[in-house]
Design an enzyme around this catalytic site. Structure first.
Site, mmCIF file in Angstrom:
data_model
loop_
_atom_site.group_PDB
_atom_site.id
_atom_site.type_symbol
_atom_site.label_atom_id
_atom_site.label_comp_id
_atom_site.label_asym_id
_atom_site.label_seq_id
_atom_site.Cartn_x
_atom_site.Cartn_y
_atom_site.Cartn_z
ATOM 1 N N HIS A 199 0.818 -1.208 0.000
ATOM 2 C CA HIS A 199 0.000 0.000 0.000
ATOM 3 C C HIS A 199 0.854 1.261 0.000
ATOM 4 C CE1 HIS A 199 1.029 -0.648 4.234
ATOM 5 N NE2 HIS A 199 0.761 0.638 4.454
ATOM 6 N N ASP A 201 0.469 5.049 1.849
ATOM 7 C CA ASP A 201 -0.236 5.502 3.045
ATOM 8 C C ASP A 201 -1.427 6.405 2.731
ATOM 9 O OD1 ASP A 201 1.258 4.169 4.966
ATOM 10 O OD2 ASP A 201 2.769 5.751 5.061
ATOM 11 N N HIS A 226 4.642 0.109 0.240
ATOM 12 C CA HIS A 226 5.428 -0.647 1.214
ATOM 13 C C HIS A 226 4.610 -1.766 1.831
ATOM 14 C CE1 HIS A 226 3.592 2.722 3.404
ATOM 15 N NE2 HIS A 226 3.597 1.959 4.497
ATOM 16 N N ARG A 252 5.353 6.617 14.054
ATOM 17 C CA ARG A 252 5.378 7.235 12.727
ATOM 18 C C ARG A 252 4.862 8.658 12.772
ATOM 19 N NH1 ARG A 252 1.541 4.902 8.176
ATOM 20 N NH2 ARG A 252 0.458 6.905 8.280
#
Length: 292
Positions: A112, A114, A268, A283
């Protein structure tokens, strides 16, 4: 792009940092930077140019606090708060991915980009390793510019101008434990906040001008103006592209490692091979613009 790579190396040399490529088109280690210290504008520019050139850059041995992590992210743009993922109580901009036997992985082991369910998906994400299993827990990135360039001219022409619909489909399961009426109301609220955007199947990078395939298995649900069977067949083909090893960069995490990736040009996948051992990441996500 040769000019971008040359500029990246020049900026790095001027700032006293070193960029070590990891794979032919994607990935690079940045050395000579201490992210615990305030960064001057030249160093920030060098990191940004390296990111544009390599699409994914990483740093080792960065013992920083969440506050310093957030401050680093803010040097590259406005940061966002994730609508579904837990975050630090005192820093809502720092989301927490804490997986263990009582909290298994939730959909990060699907290729995917983000938050493409947003009208304006992120420009980039900065992931910091807090705790990693002794073995496993790697993350892989795929160069979706290289994936586009690997397509035939005829396929590139066919994809040009197509749009795809994106949805926060995997996160809908977050509401499954609610009472039916409450679940319906919450989903309706989220659908107003995050209406299904239509993004180009092939987007042009706002900085480099390169084209990248911009559909992903986690959030893309249909190709606009196609029959359901046609859309399904096309998406199933495009979903195979990030799985091709020649387009990939695989990163082995260590404590205090940090990876910064460019969302428009990559996808990723976090390998879920460590359960039930704990793996904890934090994150910071940098806002982006509307894909074109």
């Amino acid at each position: 792009m040769p000019q971008l790579a040359q500029r990246s190396r020049a900026d790095a040399a001027e700032s006293g940092i070193e960029i070590v490529p990891a794979e032919p088109t994607i990935g690079g280690e940045i050395r000579g930077v201490d992210l615990a210290e305030p960064l001057d504008d030249g160093t920030v520019a060098a990191i940004h140019d390296a990111l544009m050139d390599r699409k994914v850059v990483f740093f080792r041995d960065q013992d920083i606090t969440p506050e310093q992590h957030l401050a680093f992210g803010r040097r590259f743009g406005e940061v966002s708060v994730h609508p579904f993922v837990p975050h630090l109580e005192h820093l809502p901009e720092v989301l927490v991915l804490d997986n263990h036997k009582d909290n298994p992985v939730f959909s990060t082991d699907i290729w995917h980009s983000d938050e493409t369910f947003r009208e304006e998906p992120p420009m980039g994400s900065i992931l910091r390793c807090v705790a990693i299993p002794p073995v496993g827990g790697d993350t892989m990135w795929a160069d979706m510019c290289a994936a586009y360039e690997g397509l035939s001219d005829r396929m590139q022409s066919f994809l040009s101008g197509l749009e795809a619909i994106h949805d926060f489909k995997n996160f809908r399961h977050k509401f499954d434990r609610m009472a039916p009426r409450e679940r319906h109301a919450k989903l309706a609220e989220m659908e107003i906040e995050l209406p299904n955007p239509a993004h180009p199947v092939v987007r042009t990078h706002p900085v480099t001008g390169r084209k990248a395939v911009f559909v992903n298995e986690q959030f893309t649900i249909a190709v606009k103006d196609m029959r359901k069977d046609e859309s399904k067949a096309l998406l199933e083909f495009l979903f195979t592209l990030p799985r091709i090893p020649e387009y990939q960069f695989r990163f082995r995490w260590e404590p205090d490692s940090i990876v910064f990736w460019d969302n428009p040009s990559t996808q990723h996948y976090a390998a879920n091979d460590y359960y039930p051992v704990r793996r904890t990441m934090q994150r910071v996500t940098i806002k982006g613009g509307r894909p074109f």
